[in-house]
Design a protein around this motif. Structure first.
Motif, mmCIF file in Angstrom:
data_model
loop_
_atom_site.group_PDB
_atom_site.id
_atom_site.type_symbol
_atom_site.label_atom_id
_atom_site.label_comp_id
_atom_site.label_asym_id
_atom_site.label_seq_id
_atom_site.Cartn_x
_atom_site.Cartn_y
_atom_site.Cartn_z
ATOM 1 N N TYR A 256 -9.946 2.215 -0.658
ATOM 2 C CA TYR A 256 -8.990 2.430 0.651
ATOM 3 C C TYR A 256 -10.163 2.827 1.499
ATOM 4 O O TYR A 256 -10.017 2.653 2.636
ATOM 5 C CB TYR A 256 -8.172 3.451 0.157
ATOM 6 C CG TYR A 256 -7.373 2.882 0.162
ATOM 7 C CD1 TYR A 256 -6.582 1.068 0.075
ATOM 8 C CD2 TYR A 256 -5.712 4.158 -0.684
ATOM 9 C CE1 TYR A 256 -5.658 1.866 -0.301
ATOM 10 C CE2 TYR A 256 -4.766 3.698 -1.156
ATOM 11 C CZ TYR A 256 -4.633 2.353 -0.879
ATOM 12 O OH TYR A 256 -3.242 2.173 -1.458
ATOM 13 N N TYR A 257 -10.825 3.630 0.837
ATOM 14 C CA TYR A 257 -12.511 4.765 1.645
ATOM 15 C C TYR A 257 -13.245 3.399 1.720
ATOM 16 O O TYR A 257 -14.043 3.729 2.591
ATOM 17 C CB TYR A 257 -12.701 5.651 0.685
ATOM 18 C CG TYR A 257 -11.773 7.122 0.398
ATOM 19 C CD1 TYR A 257 -11.983 7.717 1.547
ATOM 20 C CD2 TYR A 257 -11.087 7.212 -1.100
ATOM 21 C CE1 TYR A 257 -10.121 8.929 1.011
ATOM 22 C CE2 TYR A 257 -10.442 8.353 -0.965
ATOM 23 C CZ TYR A 257 -9.591 8.894 0.092
ATOM 24 O OH TYR A 257 -9.185 9.803 0.178
ATOM 25 N N GLN A 258 -13.987 1.943 0.708
ATOM 26 C CA GLN A 258 -14.645 1.764 1.405
ATOM 27 C C GLN A 258 -14.428 0.787 2.277
ATOM 28 O O GLN A 258 -15.134 0.318 3.301
ATOM 29 C CB GLN A 258 -15.201 1.030 -0.247
ATOM 30 C CG GLN A 258 -15.529 1.089 -1.436
ATOM 31 C CD GLN A 258 -15.457 0.923 -2.377
ATOM 32 O OE1 GLN A 258 -15.080 0.187 -2.977
ATOM 33 N NE2 GLN A 258 -16.371 2.004 -3.249
ATOM 34 N N ARG A 259 -12.906 0.271 2.454
ATOM 35 C CA ARG A 259 -12.749 -0.381 3.899
ATOM 36 C C ARG A 259 -12.574 -0.111 4.861
ATOM 37 O O ARG A 259 -13.184 -0.183 5.351
ATOM 38 C CB ARG A 259 -10.675 -0.587 2.614
ATOM 39 C CG ARG A 259 -10.940 -2.176 3.502
ATOM 40 C CD ARG A 259 -9.489 -2.489 3.011
ATOM 41 N NE ARG A 259 -8.193 -2.177 2.929
ATOM 42 C CZ ARG A 259 -8.396 -2.046 1.038
ATOM 43 N NH1 ARG A 259 -8.807 -2.316 0.264
ATOM 44 N NH2 ARG A 259 -7.096 -1.098 1.045
ATOM 45 N N ASN A 260 -12.296 1.412 5.025
ATOM 46 C CA ASN A 260 -12.193 1.831 6.076
ATOM 47 C C ASN A 260 -13.936 2.721 6.305
ATOM 48 O O ASN A 260 -13.596 3.234 7.393
ATOM 49 C CB ASN A 260 -11.129 3.350 5.764
ATOM 50 C CG ASN A 260 -10.124 2.169 6.416
ATOM 51 O OD1 ASN A 260 -9.597 2.269 7.462
ATOM 52 N ND2 ASN A 260 -8.991 2.867 4.825
ATOM 53 N N HIS A 261 -14.895 2.568 5.716
ATOM 54 C CA HIS A 261 -16.215 2.924 5.725
ATOM 55 C C HIS A 261 -16.138 4.429 5.682
ATOM 56 O O HIS A 261 -17.040 5.237 6.305
ATOM 57 C CB HIS A 261 -16.627 2.412 7.056
ATOM 58 C CG HIS A 261 -16.502 0.990 7.204
ATOM 59 N ND1 HIS A 261 -17.418 0.148 6.609
ATOM 60 C CD2 HIS A 261 -15.694 0.016 8.033
ATOM 61 C CE1 HIS A 261 -16.738 -0.878 6.757
ATOM 62 N NE2 HIS A 261 -15.706 -1.132 7.204
ATOM 63 N N ILE A 262 -15.460 5.373 5.076
ATOM 64 C CA ILE A 262 -15.604 6.674 4.483
ATOM 65 C C ILE A 262 -16.425 7.118 3.252
ATOM 66 O O ILE A 262 -15.576 6.773 1.892
ATOM 67 C CB ILE A 262 -13.996 6.902 4.140
ATOM 68 C CG1 ILE A 262 -12.892 6.802 6.112
ATOM 69 C CG2 ILE A 262 -14.525 8.223 4.040
ATOM 70 C CD1 ILE A 262 -11.674 7.003 5.176
ATOM 71 N N PRO A 263 -17.775 7.377 3.398
ATOM 72 C CA PRO A 263 -18.572 7.547 2.287
ATOM 73 C C PRO A 263 -17.860 9.258 1.494
ATOM 74 O O PRO A 263 -16.840 9.870 1.986
ATOM 75 C CB PRO A 263 -19.520 8.290 3.167
ATOM 76 C CG PRO A 263 -19.676 8.254 4.407
ATOM 77 C CD PRO A 263 -18.276 8.231 4.761
ATOM 78 N N VAL A 264 -17.467 9.544 0.339
ATOM 79 C CA VAL A 264 -17.290 10.170 -0.564
ATOM 80 C C VAL A 264 -18.755 10.659 -1.139
ATOM 81 O O VAL A 264 -19.230 10.072 -2.096
ATOM 82 C CB VAL A 264 -16.231 9.199 -1.432
ATOM 83 C CG1 VAL A 264 -15.476 10.726 -2.577
ATOM 84 C CG2 VAL A 264 -15.131 8.742 -1.290
ATOM 85 N N ILE A 265 -18.626 11.633 -0.900
ATOM 86 C CA ILE A 265 -19.825 12.368 -1.884
ATOM 87 C C ILE A 265 -18.829 13.739 -2.543
ATOM 88 O O ILE A 265 -18.173 14.199 -2.303
ATOM 89 C CB ILE A 265 -20.123 13.246 -0.732
ATOM 90 C CG1 ILE A 265 -20.355 12.859 0.706
ATOM 91 C CG2 ILE A 265 -21.692 14.228 -1.142
ATOM 92 C CD1 ILE A 265 -21.397 13.438 1.583
ATOM 93 N N GLU A 266 -19.192 13.470 -4.345
ATOM 94 C CA GLU A 266 -19.176 14.327 -5.011
ATOM 95 C C GLU A 266 -19.692 15.607 -5.152
ATOM 96 O O GLU A 266 -21.301 15.643 -5.058
ATOM 97 C CB GLU A 266 -19.278 13.445 -6.637
ATOM 98 C CG GLU A 266 -18.588 14.235 -7.507
ATOM 99 C CD GLU A 266 -18.910 14.022 -8.988
ATOM 100 O OE1 GLU A 266 -19.259 14.684 -10.155
ATOM 101 O OE2 GLU A 266 -19.506 12.569 -9.080
ATOM 102 N N GLY A 267 -18.977 16.607 -5.520
ATOM 103 C CA GLY A 267 -19.391 18.477 -5.379
ATOM 104 C C GLY A 267 -18.888 18.932 -4.532
ATOM 105 O O GLY A 267 -17.353 18.822 -3.743
#
Length: 184
Positions: free
Chosen positions: A99-110
Motif C-alpha cells: 500500500y505504501y509503495q503504491r501510494n509513493h509513501i516512503p517508510v523509514i525505520e527508526g
C-alpha cells in the motif's frame, strides 16, 4: 546525517497511522511514514488483532476437520498451528508495505525524536540517521493512558512532546522528572 523535508510526517504504522498516511497521500501531500519496527502494521498486525484472530481461525478450521465425518484429520501440533497463523501476519505486513509503495509513501525505520515543533531526528541503533522537517506531524501510536487522558482534556499542547523528548534524550531521569512536574 541526511536532511529531508515533507509536508506531513506520520509516526506509527498501525491502523491509525496507515489511514492517516494514505489519506494524506491521496490528498496530494508529500508524506513520509516513520515506523520503529522493521515491518509495517503496528501492534495490531504483530501483537494484537491479526495474530490472535489468525490463530483462532486456524484452530477453528482444524477443529472443523476433526469433527468432520468426511475427512480424516492430519496429525497437527501446536507449533505448526502457530506457524500457519504467523504466515498470515507476514502476509498482512507485506500487503501493507505494498500500500505504501503504491501510494509513493516512503517508510523509514527508526525512532522519531522531536527536536522542535517542525523537526524530528530519526534514530536507528542509537545513531541519528536522518533529520526531517515537516509542516504537520501525526502521532499514531499507543501512548500511556495517563498521557492519553491529558491530551484529550487539552492539558498538553504540541510543545509538550518535543520538550519531553528532549529531556528524555538528555537523561532518562530528567525526562521522568519533566513528566512528573507536568503531571503534578
Amino acid at each position: 546525517m541526511r536532511e529531508t523535508s515533507y509536508q506531513a510526517v506520520v509516526i506509527g504504522s498501525g491502523p491509525a497511522g496507515e489511514g492517516a498516511a494514505m489519506q494524506l497521500a491521496k490528498s496530494g501531500l508529500d508524506v513520509v511514514l516513520i515506523e520503529k519496527q522493521p515491518e509495517v502494521g503496528g501492534n495490531c498486525t504483530f501483537k494484537g488483532t491479526i495474530p490472535s484472530k489468525a490463530l483462532k481461525q486456524v484452530i477453528s478450521n482444524y477443529a472443523g476437520i476433526l469433527n468432520s465425518s468426511l475427512i480424516t484429520a492430519p496429525e497437527v501440533n501446536l507449533p505448526s498451528l502457530i506457524g500457519k497463523a504467523a504466515r498470515v501476519v507476514t502476509d498482512q505486513s507485506q500487503m501493507r508495505r505494498g500500500y505504501y509503495q503504491r501510494n509513493h509513501i516512503p517508510v523509514i525505520e527508526g525512532h522519531a525524536l522531536f527536536t522542535d515543533e517542525n523537526t524530528i531526528v530519526i534514530q536507528k541503533d542509537g545513531s541519528d540517521v536522518e533529520r526531517i522537517k515537516a509542516d504537520a506531524f501525526f502521532i499514531a501510536f499507543r501512548i500511556p493512558n495517563t498521557f492519553r487522558r491529558l491530551f484529550a482534556e487539552g492539558t498538553f499542547n504540541a510543545a509538550f512532546i518535543p520538550s519531553y523528548t528532549s529531556a528524555q534524550t538528555e537523561d532518562k531521569k530528567k525526562g521522568k522528572k519533566f513528566a512528573d512536574d507536568v503531571l503534578s
